[in-house]
Design an enzyme around this catalytic site. Sequence first.
Site, PDB file in Angstrom:
ATOM      1  N   THR A 180       0.877  -1.268  -0.038  1.00  0.00           N
ATOM      2  CA  THR A 180      -0.162  -0.064   0.014  1.00  0.00           C
ATOM      3  C   THR A 180       1.115   1.338  -0.171  1.00  0.00           C
ATOM      4  OG1 THR A 180      -0.048  -0.150   2.437  1.00  0.00           O
ATOM      5  CG2 THR A 180      -2.172  -1.093   1.185  1.00  0.00           C
ATOM      6  N   SER A 214       5.645  -1.114  -1.430  1.00  0.00           N
ATOM      7  CA  SER A 214       5.028  -0.678  -2.549  1.00  0.00           C
ATOM      8  C   SER A 214       5.873   0.365  -3.384  1.00  0.00           C
ATOM      9  CB  SER A 214       3.783   0.111  -2.057  1.00  0.00           C
ATOM     10  OG  SER A 214       3.260   0.867  -3.309  1.00  0.00           O
ATOM     11  N   TYR A 220       5.440  -2.006 -11.008  1.00  0.00           N
ATOM     12  CA  TYR A 220       4.676  -1.607 -12.162  1.00  0.00           C
ATOM     13  C   TYR A 220       5.804  -1.975 -13.453  1.00  0.00           C
ATOM     14  CZ  TYR A 220       0.924  -0.111  -9.223  1.00  0.00           C
ATOM     15  OH  TYR A 220      -0.104   0.243  -8.160  1.00  0.00           O
ATOM     16  N   THR A 252       2.387  -5.879  -9.975  1.00  0.00           N
ATOM     17  CA  THR A 252       0.956  -5.652 -10.163  1.00  0.00           C
ATOM     18  C   THR A 252       0.565  -5.481 -11.654  1.00  0.00           C
ATOM     19  OG1 THR A 252       1.076  -4.693  -7.991  1.00  0.00           O
ATOM     20  CG2 THR A 252      -0.753  -3.937  -9.672  1.00  0.00           C
ATOM     21  N   LYS A 272       0.516 -10.167  -9.027  1.00  0.00           N
ATOM     22  CA  LYS A 272      -0.792  -9.655  -8.266  1.00  0.00           C
ATOM     23  C   LYS A 272      -1.628  -9.044  -9.109  1.00  0.00           C
ATOM     24  CE  LYS A 272      -1.628  -6.348  -4.390  1.00  0.00           C
ATOM     25  NZ  LYS A 272      -2.448  -5.430  -5.358  1.00  0.00           N
ATOM     26  N   HIS A 289      -7.155  -5.311  -6.352  1.00  0.00           N
ATOM     27  CA  HIS A 289      -6.609  -3.829  -5.955  1.00  0.00           C
ATOM     28  C   HIS A 289      -7.521  -3.206  -4.565  1.00  0.00           C
ATOM     29  CE1 HIS A 289      -3.152  -1.728  -7.822  1.00  0.00           C
ATOM     30  NE2 HIS A 289      -3.496  -0.772  -6.849  1.00  0.00           N
ATOM     31  N   ILE A 348      -9.852  -9.106   4.456  1.00  0.00           N
ATOM     32  CA  ILE A 348      -9.155  -9.811   5.676  1.00  0.00           C
ATOM     33  C   ILE A 348      -9.487  -8.733   6.780  1.00  0.00           C
ATOM     34  CG2 ILE A 348      -7.581 -10.946   6.875  1.00  0.00           C
ATOM     35  CD1 ILE A 348      -8.540 -12.680   4.633  1.00  0.00           C
ATOM     36  N   ARG A 349     -10.329  -9.105   7.730  1.00  0.00           N
ATOM     37  CA  ARG A 349     -10.511  -8.482   8.911  1.00  0.00           C
ATOM     38  C   ARG A 349     -10.524  -9.185  10.307  1.00  0.00           C
ATOM     39  NH1 ARG A 349      -9.415  -5.302   5.409  1.00  0.00           N
ATOM     40  NH2 ARG A 349     -10.753  -3.575   4.669  1.00  0.00           N
TER      41      ARG A 349
END
Length: 353
Positions: free
Chosen positions: A78, A106, A130, A156, A224, A248, A282-283
Site C-alpha cells: 500500500t 510498494s 509496475y 501488479t 498480483k 486492488h 481480511i478483517r
Amino acid sequence: MAMVCLTDFEKYAKEHLSKTAWDYYSAGADECCTRDDNLLAYRRIRLRPRVLRDVSESDTRTTVQGMEISFPVGISPTGLHCLAWHEGEMATARGAEAFNTCYITSTYSTSSVEEIVAAAPNGYRWFQIYVDQDRKFSEQIVRRVEALGYKAIVLTVDVPYFGNRRNFILNQFKLPPHLQLIFNGLHQKQETAGQQTYHTSDPSVTWKDIHWLQSITSLPIIIKGILTKEDAELAVEHGVQGIIVSNHGGRQLDGTLATIDALSEIVGAVKGRIEVYLDGGIRTGSDVLKALALGAKCVFIGRPVVWGLAYKGEEGVREVLQILKNEFRLAMTLSGCRNVAEINRNLIQFSKL
C-alpha cells in the site's frame, strides 16, 4: 482506548486522519461495490468445525516461497504510509519484522528502500513494481531492491490505467509537498486522472513482459491482480512462482468478483504447481482461516496496517498483527485444526442465502 478488533483501528483512523488521507486509503472505484463485497463475501462462507481433536497445542507457522513466517498473514503493498504516520514504511517494516512475516513494499512508498532496510535489517521483504514504459527505469528499480536483499518481485498487473476513484477527483488529491515518493522518477512520469496526478504502468504490457522481467532478475516473480482461472493458467505457463488473487482492494474495476469468491477457481487451475495468495477483505482470524481452507497459502492485509499506523505507528502495526494472529489461532483450534497443514476444504460450506 482498548483496541480489541481491527474495526476499532478503522474507527480510530477515520476519526484522527485528515479527510484527504482517510479518503485516499478508503477509496474504492466508482460505486465501491467490489471494495465492500470483498468484506461481505466472507459472511457468505460458513465453517464446519470438527470436535474432540486434542488442540491443547497449536502451531500457526507456515512458509511462503520457502521462507518460514510466524503465521499466514503478510502485509500488502500500500502506498503513502507517511500520510498516516511520520515514519511511514519504516514503522511498517519494523512491525512486520517483529512478527516474522512478509512485508511487500510498494513502489509508491514514501520512505526509501534504503531507509526501510535499515529500519528492519532482518525483515523478510518482497518488492512490488509496475512495468514502466521506460523499461530501463523499471530495471533500475529491480536491481536496486535486489541488491538490498529483497526476496521476490511482485508485479501488479491490474493497473493498465488508473481506476475511477471518485474521492480522488473530489479532493483533487495530490501528494503533499512535504512527502516524496520512493523513486523520484515517478514524479517525472505522472499522468492526469480527473483533477489528480498519478503515475500508471505501461498499458501495452502483455505476458511477454514476464519473460523480460525474468531476464533481468533471478528473484521469484509473483503476479498480483489475477482473478480468473484463464489468467492463472497463463501465469503458470509463463513460469512465475506465485499468484496474489487481488482486485486492488476494489480500487480498479468496480463490479469484479470479491477475491475470496475468485480464489477457488484459481486454486483449481493452478493445481499446486505454484503458490496462491490472496488479499482484500481480511478483517478477522476467521477470514484468514476461510481463505486458507479454500486453498490460499497466505493472505495479505493492506488497509488495516494503515489504520494501525494511524493509531500508534510501529506499535499499532504490531497490535493489528497480534490481534489477527490471536484470532486466527483461536479460529483454527475451535475448528479442530492444530496447525496450518490440517486446514482444508472440508471446513467450508457456502451459505445458501
